[in-house]
Scaffold this motif. Sequence first.
Motif, PDB file in Angstrom:
ATOM      1  N   ILE A  10       0.870  -1.177   0.000  1.00 36.91           N
ATOM      2  CA  ILE A  10       0.000   0.000   0.000  1.00 36.91           C
ATOM      3  C   ILE A  10       0.905   1.226   0.000  1.00 36.91           C
ATOM      4  O   ILE A  10       1.698   1.413   0.913  1.00 36.91           O
ATOM      5  N   PRO A  11       0.817   2.078  -1.022  1.00 39.79           N
ATOM      6  CA  PRO A  11       1.800   3.156  -1.189  1.00 39.79           C
ATOM      7  C   PRO A  11       1.568   4.351  -0.279  1.00 39.79           C
ATOM      8  O   PRO A  11       1.461   5.491  -0.722  1.00 39.79           O
ATOM      9  N   LEU A  12       1.481   4.088   1.026  1.00 32.14           N
ATOM     10  CA  LEU A  12       1.337   5.153   2.008  1.00 32.14           C
ATOM     11  C   LEU A  12       2.473   5.070   3.007  1.00 32.14           C
ATOM     12  O   LEU A  12       2.796   3.983   3.509  1.00 32.14           O
ATOM     13  N   ALA A  13       3.058   6.220   3.323  1.00 28.24           N
ATOM     14  CA  ALA A  13       4.231   6.247   4.198  1.00 28.24           C
ATOM     15  C   ALA A  13       3.921   5.629   5.557  1.00 28.24           C
ATOM     16  O   ALA A  13       4.748   4.902   6.120  1.00 28.24           O
ATOM     17  N   PHE A  14       2.732   5.914   6.113  1.00 27.71           N
ATOM     18  CA  PHE A  14       2.382   5.398   7.430  1.00 27.71           C
ATOM     19  C   PHE A  14       2.473   3.873   7.472  1.00 27.71           C
ATOM     20  O   PHE A  14       3.077   3.297   8.382  1.00 27.71           O
ATOM     21  N   LEU A  15       1.888   3.212   6.489  1.00 26.18           N
ATOM     22  CA  LEU A  15       1.879   1.751   6.487  1.00 26.18           C
ATOM     23  C   LEU A  15       3.247   1.171   6.152  1.00 26.18           C
ATOM     24  O   LEU A  15       3.624   0.117   6.664  1.00 26.18           O
ATOM     25  N   VAL A  16       4.007   1.842   5.306  1.00 27.89           N
ATOM     26  CA  VAL A  16       5.375   1.394   5.022  1.00 27.89           C
ATOM     27  C   VAL A  16       6.213   1.472   6.291  1.00 27.89           C
ATOM     28  O   VAL A  16       7.011   0.567   6.593  1.00 27.89           O
ATOM     29  N   GLN A  17       6.045   2.540   7.065  1.00 34.24           N
ATOM     30  CA  GLN A  17       6.803   2.698   8.307  1.00 34.24           C
ATOM     31  C   GLN A  17       6.406   1.639   9.327  1.00 34.24           C
ATOM     32  O   GLN A  17       7.284   1.032   9.970  1.00 34.24           O
ATOM     33  N   ILE A  18       5.107   1.401   9.483  1.00 34.29           N
ATOM     34  CA  ILE A  18       4.654   0.356  10.403  1.00 34.29           C
ATOM     35  C   ILE A  18       5.166  -1.004   9.952  1.00 34.29           C
ATOM     36  O   ILE A  18       5.607  -1.833  10.763  1.00 34.29           O
ATOM     37  N   ALA A  19       5.109  -1.259   8.639  1.00 36.48           N
ATOM     38  CA  ALA A  19       5.561  -2.548   8.103  1.00 36.48           C
ATOM     39  C   ALA A  19       7.018  -2.796   8.453  1.00 36.48           C
ATOM     40  O   ALA A  19       7.389  -3.893   8.903  1.00 36.48           O
ATOM     41  N   PHE A  20       7.873  -1.784   8.266  1.00 42.25           N
ATOM     42  CA  PHE A  20       9.298  -1.977   8.553  1.00 42.25           C
ATOM     43  C   PHE A  20       9.536  -2.167  10.045  1.00 42.25           C
ATOM     44  O   PHE A  20      10.283  -3.072  10.454  1.00 42.25           O
ATOM     45  N   ILE A  21       8.924  -1.314  10.866  1.00 38.80           N
ATOM     46  CA  ILE A  21       9.168  -1.387  12.307  1.00 38.80           C
ATOM     47  C   ILE A  21       8.776  -2.755  12.854  1.00 38.80           C
ATOM     48  O   ILE A  21       9.538  -3.383  13.603  1.00 38.80           O
ATOM     49  N   VAL A  22       7.592  -3.236  12.501  1.00 36.31           N
ATOM     50  CA  VAL A  22       7.143  -4.518  13.052  1.00 36.31           C
ATOM     51  C   VAL A  22       7.940  -5.679  12.460  1.00 36.31           C
ATOM     52  O   VAL A  22       8.370  -6.573  13.190  1.00 36.31           O
ATOM     53  N   ALA A  23       8.160  -5.670  11.144  1.00 41.55           N
ATOM     54  CA  ALA A  23       8.886  -6.780  10.518  1.00 41.55           C
ATOM     55  C   ALA A  23      10.317  -6.868  11.054  1.00 41.55           C
ATOM     56  O   ALA A  23      10.769  -7.951  11.456  1.00 41.55           O
ATOM     57  N   PHE A  24      11.025  -5.738  11.065  1.00 47.92           N
ATOM     58  CA  PHE A  24      12.404  -5.760  11.557  1.00 47.92           C
ATOM     59  C   PHE A  24      12.439  -6.083  13.048  1.00 47.92           C
ATOM     60  O   PHE A  24      13.275  -6.873  13.512  1.00 47.92           O
ATOM     61  N   GLY A  25      11.537  -5.468  13.812  1.00 46.86           N
ATOM     62  CA  GLY A  25      11.534  -5.699  15.256  1.00 46.86           C
ATOM     63  C   GLY A  25      11.238  -7.135  15.621  1.00 46.86           C
ATOM     64  O   GLY A  25      11.837  -7.685  16.548  1.00 46.86           O
ATOM     65  N   VAL A  26      10.308  -7.766  14.906  1.00 44.19           N
ATOM     66  CA  VAL A  26       9.973  -9.167  15.181  1.00 44.19           C
ATOM     67  C   VAL A  26      11.161 -10.069  14.872  1.00 44.19           C
ATOM     68  O   VAL A  26      11.478 -10.988  15.645  1.00 44.19           O
ATOM     69  N   LEU A  27      11.835  -9.820  13.759  1.00 46.14           N
ATOM     70  CA  LEU A  27      13.009 -10.632  13.428  1.00 46.14           C
ATOM     71  C   LEU A  27      14.109 -10.471  14.466  1.00 46.14           C
ATOM     72  O   LEU A  27      14.743 -11.449  14.879  1.00 46.14           O
ATOM     73  N   MET A  28      14.358  -9.225  14.892  1.00 44.81           N
ATOM     74  CA  MET A  28      15.396  -9.014  15.898  1.00 44.81           C
ATOM     75  C   MET A  28      14.999  -9.650  17.222  1.00 44.81           C
ATOM     76  O   MET A  28      15.848 -10.193  17.945  1.00 44.81           O
ATOM     77  N   ASP A  29      13.714  -9.633  17.526  1.00 43.69           N
ATOM     78  CA  ASP A  29      13.255 -10.238  18.769  1.00 43.69           C
ATOM     79  C   ASP A  29      13.440 -11.753  18.745  1.00 43.69           C
ATOM     80  O   ASP A  29      13.928 -12.343  19.717  1.00 43.69           O
ATOM     81  N   THR A  30      13.052 -12.397  17.637  1.00 43.07           N
ATOM     82  CA  THR A  30      13.147 -13.853  17.588  1.00 43.07           C
ATOM     83  C   THR A  30      14.590 -14.339  17.468  1.00 43.07           C
ATOM     84  O   THR A  30      14.943 -15.380  18.018  1.00 43.07           O
ATOM     85  N   LEU A  31      15.429 -13.601  16.745  1.00 39.30           N
ATOM     86  CA  LEU A  31      16.789 -14.067  16.479  1.00 39.30           C
ATOM     87  C   LEU A  31      17.788 -13.673  17.555  1.00 39.30           C
ATOM     88  O   LEU A  31      18.786 -14.376  17.762  1.00 39.30           O
ATOM     89  N   ILE A  32      17.547 -12.561  18.252  1.00 39.02           N
ATOM     90  CA  ILE A  32      18.522 -12.087  19.236  1.00 39.02           C
ATOM     91  C   ILE A  32      17.952 -12.129  20.654  1.00 39.02           C
ATOM     92  O   ILE A  32      18.527 -12.756  21.552  1.00 39.02           O
TER      93      ILE A  32
END
Length: 683
Positions: free
Chosen positions: A630-652
């Motif tokens: 969805i080409p909206l900055a708000f959703l792109v920002q939420i997508a990155f924060i949650v995706a990156f944060g979840v990976l860092m949480d599970t892996l580290i």
Amino acid sequence: MRASPRPARWLVPVLLLVVWLGVGGSLGSYAGKLGEVSTNDQAAFLPRSAESTKVAQAQGAFRQEESLPAVVIWTADGAAKVTPAQAASARAALATLEGRPWIAGSASPVLPSRDGRALQAVVPLDPASGDELPAAVAEIREAGARVAATAFHVTGPAATRADLSEAFAGIDGLLLGVALAAVLVILLLVYRSVLLPLLIIVGAVFALSLACAIVYALASAGLVRVDGQVQGILSILVIGAATDYALLLTARFREELGHTEDRYSAMGAALRRSWGPIVASAGTVALGLLALFLSDLTNNRALGPVGAIGIVCAVASALTFLPAALVLLGRKAYWPAHVTVGNGSAGIWSRIAALVGGAPRRVWAVALAGLLACAAFAPTLHSGGVPLDEIFVNEAPSVTAQKVLGRHFPGGAGNPAVVIAAADRQALVRERAEATRGVDSAAVRGEQGGRVRIDVILKDPADSAAAKETVVRLREAVHQVPGAQALVGGYTAQAYDTQRTAERDREVIVPVVLAIILVILVALLRSLVMPLLLVSTVALNFFATLGVSALVFQYVFGFSGTDSSVPLYGFVFLVALGVDYNIFLMSRVREESLRHGVREGVTRGLTATGGVITSAGGVLAATFAALSVIPLAFLVQIAFIVAFGVLMDTLIVRSLLVPALVLDIGPAAWWPGRLSRRPSADL
């Protein structure tokens, strides 16, 4: 105890499958119907008690405000100035729009810019035009383009809303398709099975169908609000959560099948040992989302119940549909993979567990240092709002037009500040407004019921920090006019009030979410120290994610700021979902520690859950990353924060930091539970 007759053992699973097939068949269409009851009117999501909201409500009394303005601009080719003939042609072009069903009144006069190179007018549109708005704006563009030797643009609230409608148009199918495709690929790689991934996806789709039907009914009754952003987050949240819970159950069922040939006994054991962590995990997310009811922003309040409904439907599907399907299929569900004890990746995770167990203090020190280094950049994340020219990831016509408008007219020309005041004090209010630093001009636009509306044009762009400072000064100036009862609203005031309200929301909601999670963890783990440890680590992961996001947003994505709601959304999702994975891990660690002692319990728990939790984290990260379509900055920002944060949480955090800290602290980490009183031989 004698086993139940075989037909009786089949009856409950078959009935559950029939019920869920009925849910999917009868309610499946509602996933595509939410757009019928959603609104992308940003005025509907203002702070409930803010001054700008009161102004928006007061504007309804002014007849000319029963419209959605489209600001039209003509610019002369090259460095030339517009001619009288071009101005006459522009007026004629606007005249051709008269009588259209979506026109709410006559267009304003065509006014030249101070540099003489542009013309501007305002076309009022009917706010009720709804789905017809993009077509209406397109027709305006077609009419305006007939003026020779000029470039024509349309901006203002009408054009922005039209671009938003087009951004969300047809997005339901695309978003769901991308998310499900990502989940399918990950599940195929993890399980190397054909049927099981399909079962998990079908269960997630059934949960989404049920959630969408419930939300549709509530939205139709006016009990909840839904916009495109909430709609997109609901789809991703349900698919991701349902898949996560399914992964935990299927991994435990596969493990139990390695101990017994009886699929019914295996499922009974799997449900007994996994329903608690699954329900506790769902509870943290659902209650964390419901804490958004404390927000003064209506869109935040809307996400709370909608998201919680989605989570409840996800856990219901995972604990009813999936067990029924698995118990009927048995080992065939994992075909062509062979069913073995464990989750299929114990080799890797036994080595990781050995690494953590061999030098726990060194492991947690390195992990902690890395997270703290990332968290150091968190204060640089600017959450004062997204500028108008960054709302859309791709260049939108309304954004291009706003830039053109700003080059030839005062920066705030397209979005004036709106002052509502007593009519008998209008002269003094207007005088005070024009004397305010940062104001270009002020003009009376209407009078109704003893109140007057004054449009105040700001010198700076409406989305700039300078414009927000001007609004603050403007409020101070007009509030001091005796008897005027003046209020200041408009786009800039709304952005300022939204920013201040978001800051207030974080101060109120963050402690509530943390308290909710602590209570659930204390009840599940029967400890006080362990819940505090887990909450502290996921909070650190959140700040580390914000730090990385601040760098990525600025230097990779090119964002100059984030939406004011992004930190709160990121906190609720990351902390609640991050605790999920720690619940999966530590509930298994507690189970193993009661049997084998604290030290061996940690290594056994990490080995047993490592693969499934990492897979779940990968699935959730992939589903949230799908929001970026969805080409909206708000959703792109939420997508990155949650995706990156979840990976860092599970892996580290979950794989290294938490187990290493628990090993280093020893039984005291479980105080005052009975595990804290284990004999020293268990250390």
